[in-house]
Design a protein around this motif. Structure first.
Motif, mmCIF file in Angstrom:
data_model
loop_
_atom_site.group_PDB
_atom_site.id
_atom_site.type_symbol
_atom_site.label_atom_id
_atom_site.label_comp_id
_atom_site.label_asym_id
_atom_site.label_seq_id
_atom_site.Cartn_x
_atom_site.Cartn_y
_atom_site.Cartn_z
ATOM 1 N N TRP A 75 0.771 -1.196 -0.043
ATOM 2 C CA TRP A 75 0.020 0.057 -0.111
ATOM 3 C C TRP A 75 0.728 1.144 0.116
ATOM 4 O O TRP A 75 1.628 1.287 0.978
ATOM 5 N N ASP A 76 0.773 1.972 -0.975
ATOM 6 C CA ASP A 76 1.679 3.342 -1.097
ATOM 7 C C ASP A 76 0.966 4.470 0.162
ATOM 8 O O ASP A 76 -0.162 4.697 0.117
ATOM 9 N N VAL A 77 1.700 4.925 0.731
ATOM 10 C CA VAL A 77 1.625 5.878 1.832
ATOM 11 C C VAL A 77 1.056 5.060 3.105
ATOM 12 O O VAL A 77 1.714 4.670 4.016
ATOM 13 N N GLY A 78 -0.055 4.417 2.849
ATOM 14 C CA GLY A 78 -0.376 3.269 3.637
ATOM 15 C C GLY A 78 -1.368 3.921 4.687
ATOM 16 O O GLY A 78 -2.058 3.310 5.769
ATOM 17 N N HIS A 79 -1.857 5.108 4.447
ATOM 18 C CA HIS A 79 -2.697 5.860 5.363
ATOM 19 C C HIS A 79 -4.279 5.588 5.043
ATOM 20 O O HIS A 79 -5.155 5.595 5.984
ATOM 21 N N GLN A 80 -4.303 4.768 3.975
ATOM 22 C CA GLN A 80 -5.571 4.186 3.604
ATOM 23 C C GLN A 80 -5.912 2.782 3.809
ATOM 24 O O GLN A 80 -6.689 2.175 3.042
ATOM 25 N N THR A 81 -5.195 2.157 4.731
ATOM 26 C CA THR A 81 -5.140 0.758 5.019
ATOM 27 C C THR A 81 -6.080 0.360 6.253
ATOM 28 O O THR A 81 -5.843 -0.772 6.719
ATOM 29 N N TYR A 82 -6.751 1.087 6.777
ATOM 30 C CA TYR A 82 -7.660 0.687 8.132
ATOM 31 C C TYR A 82 -8.680 -0.485 7.562
ATOM 32 O O TYR A 82 -8.681 -1.456 8.312
ATOM 33 N N GLY A 83 -9.165 -0.382 6.329
ATOM 34 C CA GLY A 83 -10.104 -1.483 5.810
ATOM 35 C C GLY A 83 -9.233 -2.548 5.859
ATOM 36 O O GLY A 83 -9.793 -3.805 6.182
ATOM 37 N N HIS A 84 -7.974 -2.727 5.404
ATOM 38 C CA HIS A 84 -7.161 -4.022 4.933
ATOM 39 C C HIS A 84 -6.724 -4.229 6.454
ATOM 40 O O HIS A 84 -6.791 -5.466 6.850
ATOM 41 N N LYS A 85 -6.393 -3.207 7.350
ATOM 42 C CA LYS A 85 -6.068 -4.077 8.808
ATOM 43 C C LYS A 85 -7.390 -4.516 9.765
ATOM 44 O O LYS A 85 -7.069 -5.686 10.083
#
Ligand code: TPP
Ligand code: DXP
Ligand code: MG
Length: 631
Positions: free
Chosen positions: A72-82
């Motif tokens: 995930w680039d930056v990774g600030h958009q990974t809450y759904g992933h987590k």
């Protein structure tokens, strides 16, 4: 109590992949609702996470994660992933000490395949993983998920330039929501808009819906989507020029289209580029309408949305250092027409909104392009302009060579307004401005200042601006001690600190934001305190004076001890032939985790009690007395 009946059944992506596709829209609704509830209660990155709900589900549904690697680039958009990878309970302590990180962390989960947070690293990492898989004979895919903002960084193009040559079968998924934190900028953004608004997107969307309405057998459907997408692309796209097979743009909120297309792309040979169109803030109206304000909000009531805190009528709200900078910049621009401001995609965070409105012709957001930002400023300075580069301490790390090679060697008058100097708190080790004092003070020609309060910040900015050479003023995230900010501006004598508290035996040399705890500790000890102001050039005269009249010197800085301001004091003492003992207090030689900044400072022994403890332990060790006794 909100209920999430389907989400409750998903412990990991294997559970997700066992779900019949017809349940995925319900899962998306529950996941999105959970993200709204959870992030509103903890604060964190909000609009970008709402925009990637369907994409996250589709990626874990199609690919055999974690064997297939999603980066995930930056990774600030990974809450759904987590949440989908077994960390839903952890969301309650998101970005808190001991809790979930706000970005992917390898040590947090096997599904977090690569640590990110600084943007534009995902394609490079994914290429590395794809080449590694091939070298090890492993059959796995590497998928980089990168936003349109992150695509504006040079590093992303370095990776695209290499992908064909590397032979890596990566899949690049562009999450194009036409937003960075602010509005996205630059030629690439316009190009993507043309791809999105042209015949490609409209036709694909209409075709996909038509195809889905007749629901032919999936294989047939996949084939027809591919032919259709292929058939449309008469002019090859920029990405195909780099050797990737371009598919899209497709609707990033349509699970059927996402799953079919991802499945299709996954089966194609060679590097793939899938252009996905999403909306930042999707599904939460206030964030859809204002994705900037909802990019990284604090806690809020989701039924009401973010409300501007109304200060009590009598209270004069303390400005943040960022606001002090933003105000100074506008005042200075009015006084000096040569001033031009540059930001690498951090208009709001760096306090440039007002400047961008008042001086649109002297405001440059260059995108997420720190290297370009610095050398762009150097080019202007070479021509007599007075550029101010507003940049977070941690992000200046991206442009270290440009700082040395293009600014310092040529001794060009560029002002670096270094925000987020020191511990930032919730964003953690990738964002703490921990190293700037060390990495700056070793550069010749550079003047490095650290204000102890808001007024000194303004005066130092003016000092840097009127200095005929490069300068950096580093200040912390958030508010300071609340000093009155004088509108007048007075350049400080370069390299001069001053004694702000007379005492005896122990002298504390404070740099920047830690003057307050230093004074509090000194009051307890009867110690002297100096506000050193300049990390470079260090006030050697003041160091010598303190060394000649005290038994112990203590340096205090909100930066790494290794090579930091305290080291400058050591070097000055050595050069002056002094052998007075020195305690260097600062950030330890570890990556400080995320958490509450005040708590983190205390953990590092940089609050009043910590400073006192270090001094007393030293004194008792050296005078043979038990720790804890008065000095
Ligand atoms: C090197 C670097 N510079 C700046 C930032 C600050 N930053 C975080 S997210 C972001 C915008 C990213 O935009 P995009 O990739 O489109 O993701 P979106 O928020 O739109 O989902 C920026 C500039 C960063 N993380 N890394
Ligand atoms: C993800 C990212 O890098 C930015 O959103 C950053 O988190 C902003 O930090 P501040 O909240 O300190 O502005
Ligand atoms: Mg974006």
């Amino acid at each position: 109590m909100a209920s999430y009946p389907l989400l409750d059944t998903i412990g990991d992506p294997a559970d997700l992949r066992r779900l019949d596709r017809k349940f995925l829209p319900q899962l998306a609704e529950e996941l999105r609702r959970f993200i709204v509830e959870s992030v509103a209660s903890t604060g964190g990155h909000f609009s970008s996470n709402l925009g990637t709900v369907e994409l996250t589900i589709a990626l874990h549904y199609v690919f055999n994660t974690p064997e297939d690697r999603i980066v995930w680039d930056v990774g600030h958009q990974t809450y759904g992933h987590k949440i989908l990878t077994g960390r839903r309970a952890g969301m309650a302590k998101l970005r808190q000490k001991g809790g979930l990180a706000g970005f992917p962390r390898r040590e947090e989960s096997p599904y977090d395949t690569f640590g990110t947070a600084h943007s534009s690293t995902s394609i490079s990492a994914a290429i590395g993983m794809a080449v590694a898989a091939r070298a090890k004979g492993e059959d796995r895919r590497a998928i980089a998920v990168i936003g349109d903002g992150a695509m504006t960084a040079g590093m992303a193009f370095e990776a695209l330039n290499n992908v064909k040559h590397s032979g890596a079968n990566v899949i690049v998924v562009l999450n194009d929501n036409d937003m960075s934190i602010s509005e996205n900028v630059g030629a690439l953004n316009n190009y993507l808009a043309r791809l999105m608004s042209g015949r490609f997107y409209a036709a694909t969307k209409k075709t996909a819906e038509k195809m889905l309405s007749v629901a032919p057998p999936m294989k047939e459907l996949a084939k027809r989507i591919e032919e259709h997408a292929k058939g449309m692309l008469t002019p090859s796209t920029l990405f195909e020029e780099f050797g990737l097979n371009y598919t899209g743009p497709i609707d990033g909120h349509n699970l059927e289209v996402l799953i079919e297309t991802l499945g299709n792309v996954a089966r194609l040979d060679g590097p793939q580029f899938l252009h996905v169109v999403t909306k930042k803030g999707q599904g939460y109206k206030l964030a859809e309408e204002d994705p900037i304000t909802y990019h990284g909000p604090g806690k809020f009531d989701p039924t009401v949305g973010l409300v501007k805190a109304k200060p009590a009528p009598e209270a004069k709200p303390k400005p943040t250092y960022t606001q002090v900078f933003g105000e100074w910049l506008c005042d200075m621009a009015r006084l000096d027409k040569r001033l031009i401001a540059v930001t690498p995609a951090m208009r709001e965070g760096s306090g440039l909104v007002k400047f961008s409105q008042d001086f649109p012709d002297r405001y440059f957001d260059v995108g997420i392009a720190e290297q370009h930002a610095v050398t762009f400023a150097a080019g202007m300075a070479a021509e007599g302009i007075k550029p101010v580069v507003a940049i977070y301490s941690t992000f200046l790390q991206r442009a270290y060579d440009q700082l040395i090679h293009d600014v310092a060697i040529q001794n060009l008058p560029v002002v670096f307004a270094l925000d987020r100097g020191g511990l930032v708190g919730a964003d953690g080790p990738t964002h703490h401005g921990a190293y700037d004092l060390a990495y700056l003070r070793c550069i010749p020609n550079l003047v490095v200042m650290a204000p102890t309060d808001e007024n000194e910040c303004r005066q130092m900015l003016y000092t840097g601006f009127t200095h005929d050479g490069p300068s950096a003023i580093r200040y912390p995230r958030g508010t300071g001690p609340g000093a009155e900010v004088l509108k007048s501006m007075q350049a400080l004598p370069i390299g001069r600190g001053s004694i702000v508290r007379e005492g005896k035996r122990v002298a504390i040399l404070a740099f920047g934001s830690l003057l307050k705890p230093a004074l509090d500790a000194a009051a307890e000890l009867g110690a002297t305190v100096a506000n050193m102001r300049f990390v470079k050039p260090i006030d050697e005269e003041l160091v010598a004076k303190l060394a000649s009249s005290h038994e112990l010197l203590v340096t205090v800085e909100e930066g790494c001890v290794m090579g930091g301001a305290g080291s400058a004091v050591l070097e000055a003492l050595h050069a002056g032939g002094f052998s007075v003992p020195v305690i260097q207090l600062g950030l330890p030689d570890v990556f400080v985790e995320h958490g509450d900044p005040q708590q983190l400072l205390a953990d590092c022994g940089l609050d009043r009690d910590g400073i006192l403890k270090s001094i007393r332990e030293h004194l008792s060790r050296t005078s043979g007395r038990r720790p804890g006794m008065a000095a």
